[in-house]
Design a protein around this motif. Structure first.
Motif, PDB file in Angstrom:
ATOM      1  N   ARG A 166      41.972  -0.872  63.409  1.00 35.50           N
ATOM      2  CA  ARG A 166      40.692  -0.297  63.825  1.00 35.50           C
ATOM      3  C   ARG A 166      40.770   0.181  65.272  1.00 35.50           C
ATOM      4  O   ARG A 166      41.564  -0.327  66.067  1.00 35.50           O
ATOM      5  CB  ARG A 166      39.580  -1.332  63.685  1.00 35.50           C
ATOM      6  CG  ARG A 166      39.294  -1.743  62.238  1.00 35.50           C
ATOM      7  CD  ARG A 166      38.125  -2.714  62.179  1.00 35.50           C
ATOM      8  NE  ARG A 166      37.796  -3.081  60.804  1.00 35.50           N
ATOM      9  CZ  ARG A 166      36.801  -3.901  60.482  1.00 35.50           C
ATOM     10  NH1 ARG A 166      36.038  -4.435  61.428  1.00 35.50           N
ATOM     11  NH2 ARG A 166      36.575  -4.186  59.206  1.00 35.50           N
ATOM     12  N   ASN A 167      39.934   1.139  65.597  1.00 35.66           N
ATOM     13  CA  ASN A 167      39.880   1.686  66.947  1.00 35.66           C
ATOM     14  C   ASN A 167      39.548   0.576  67.951  1.00 35.66           C
ATOM     15  O   ASN A 167      38.468  -0.028  67.878  1.00 35.66           O
ATOM     16  CB  ASN A 167      38.801   2.777  67.009  1.00 35.66           C
ATOM     17  CG  ASN A 167      38.734   3.447  68.372  1.00 35.66           C
ATOM     18  OD1 ASN A 167      39.487   3.139  69.287  1.00 35.66           O
ATOM     19  ND2 ASN A 167      37.809   4.391  68.505  1.00 35.66           N
ATOM     20  N   PRO A 168      40.460   0.280  68.891  1.00 39.44           N
ATOM     21  CA  PRO A 168      40.189  -0.783  69.862  1.00 39.44           C
ATOM     22  C   PRO A 168      39.223  -0.348  70.962  1.00 39.44           C
ATOM     23  O   PRO A 168      38.775  -1.183  71.753  1.00 39.44           O
ATOM     24  CB  PRO A 168      41.582  -1.074  70.444  1.00 39.44           C
ATOM     25  CG  PRO A 168      42.296   0.229  70.329  1.00 39.44           C
ATOM     26  CD  PRO A 168      41.793   0.877  69.062  1.00 39.44           C
ATOM     27  N   PHE A 169      38.908   0.942  71.005  1.00 37.91           N
ATOM     28  CA  PHE A 169      38.031   1.466  72.055  1.00 37.91           C
ATOM     29  C   PHE A 169      36.882   2.266  71.432  1.00 37.91           C
ATOM     30  O   PHE A 169      36.766   3.480  71.618  1.00 37.91           O
ATOM     31  CB  PHE A 169      38.828   2.349  73.013  1.00 37.91           C
ATOM     32  CG  PHE A 169      40.057   1.685  73.574  1.00 37.91           C
ATOM     33  CD1 PHE A 169      39.961   0.573  74.387  1.00 37.91           C
ATOM     34  CD2 PHE A 169      41.333   2.170  73.266  1.00 37.91           C
ATOM     35  CE1 PHE A 169      41.093  -0.057  74.895  1.00 37.91           C
ATOM     36  CE2 PHE A 169      42.470   1.567  73.779  1.00 37.91           C
ATOM     37  CZ  PHE A 169      42.351   0.437  74.598  1.00 37.91           C
ATOM     38  N   PRO A 170      36.014   1.604  70.684  1.00 34.52           N
ATOM     39  CA  PRO A 170      34.934   2.325  69.989  1.00 34.52           C
ATOM     40  C   PRO A 170      33.945   3.003  70.929  1.00 34.52           C
ATOM     41  O   PRO A 170      33.261   3.951  70.535  1.00 34.52           O
ATOM     42  CB  PRO A 170      34.259   1.227  69.163  1.00 34.52           C
ATOM     43  CG  PRO A 170      34.584  -0.051  69.879  1.00 34.52           C
ATOM     44  CD  PRO A 170      35.955   0.153  70.433  1.00 34.52           C
TER      45      PRO A 170
END
Length: 357
Positions: free
Chosen positions: A290-294
């Motif tokens: 998953r995107n670690p920097f949403p």
């Protein structure tokens, strides 16, 4: 999608059955088990010549520092070197830019390489935890950047998976791809696999299906081993131009010394362990991260040349498609030695640290 049991790559099992038979027959002539590693700092081992930290399990991790002091730096980077390399890999070191932006970078010998103790239980996760612990030992703060080059992608993907809370940003440069990641459609991975020289298809297949034969396969004299290990990688013409330039400007003795340094504790726990981990069965599929920097508080960048002969660009395109939050930079006319092309070090650093594209 073709089921796992009918995956074309699994047809390699039939051929690898022959390899296993050959390996068993080889027991009558030679030992397929590698000799124990020669640990640095022991009576029979190489000397310790640089700084090292002691990790959670008592292993030593050797490191090297570039740029400004870590206590005054605006940006702190952990760099993860590629295959058959070590802590002196300065692939992204740009002296002027490091000084201008006040960048600090630490590089380290991955386990079993150079002066870092081997880790026979090495996994993608354990390497990510090594990175985190190195950062803590050097007091890099709660968050830092990670850059992984080529086989150093083990550290980059591992950090994104296991320590995302410690990251300010990540760059993957010409990252090696495991053909058996489950998200790859059969036709994509198999077609890319067949683009490799036959000897590399075999070497990678052995690493995945019969990892206990990796040492024997790459040291026996009956069949050609990995082209990279043999020193004749499947580079593009532009890559070989760079190699020629390096050789003209550098010292052959220095290149040999670097190779010897990387492998000085033994082949089994350095470059052969790298193959087993890199092409073995991963604990996760990077394309499911998953995107670690949403909230765009950081960024992840993937850089790849469309003339990379070691890692087919089709695989990176697919990874980038599956992970749209990754900033994908595909460079025309560029091969696997991507950071060494004119202007690319600066572009990599500025995109990661400053958000410049």
């Amino acid at each position: 999608m073709t089921s796992q049991t009918h995956h074309p790559l699994n047809k390699m099992l039939l051929k690898l059955g022959i390899v296993i038979l050959i390996g068993l027959l080889a027991l009558a002539f030679q030992n397929i088990s590698p000799p124990p590693p020669k640990l640095c700092g022991t009576p029979d081992g190489p000397p310790v010549t640089g700084p090292r930290v002691i990790l959670r399990d008592g292993r030593h991790l050797a490191y090297n520092e570039y740029g400004v002091s870590r206590h005054t730096a605006n940006y702190k980077i952990v760099f993860v070197h590629g295959f058959n390399s070590g802590r002196f890999d300065a692939s992204v070191y740009h002296p002027e830019l490091f000084e201008e932006l006040k960048i600090y970078m630490v590089t380290f010998d991955r386990p079993g390489h150079g002066e870092s103790d081997p880790d026979p239980k090495r996994t993608i996760k354990s390497l990510a935890l090594d990175i985190e612990e190195l950062a803590d030992k050097l007091e890099l703060g709660s968050k830092f950047y990670v850059i992984g080059y080529s086989m150093g992608q083990q550290g980059s993907w591992g950090s994104l998976k296991y320590i995302p809370h410690r990251l300010k940003g990540v760059a993957l440069i010409a990252p090696v791809v495991n053909y058996w990641w489950s998200s790859f459609p059969t036709n994509v991975s198999f077609e890319a696999y067949k683009l490799q020289p036959l000897q590399d298809q075999w070497a990678v297949g052995v690493s995945h299906y019969v990892p206990w034969l990796v040492y024997w396969w790459n040291t026996q004299k009956w069949f050609p081993c990995s082209s990279v290990i043999a020193g004749k990688p499947n580079f593009s013409a532009s890559d070989w131009d760079l190699v020629a330039k390096f050789r003209a400007e550098g010292s052959p003795a220095a290149a040999t010394a670097q190779k010897d340094y990387v492998r000085q504790q033994g082949l089994a726990e350095s470059i052969f362990r790298d193959m087993r981990v890199g092409f073995g069965k991963w604990e996760f599929d990077p394309m499911e991260i998953r995107n670690p920097f949403p909230n765009n508080e950081g960024s992840v960048h993937l850089w790849h040349g469309d003339e990379d002969g070691l890692v087919p660009v089709s695989l990176q395109r697919y990874v980038a498609k599956k992970l749209p939050w990754i900033h994908y930079h595909e460079l025309p006319g560029v091969g696997h030695l991507l950071p060494n092309y004119d202007g690319k070090k600066e572009a990599i650093l500025r995109s990661l640290l400053l958000g410049e594209d």
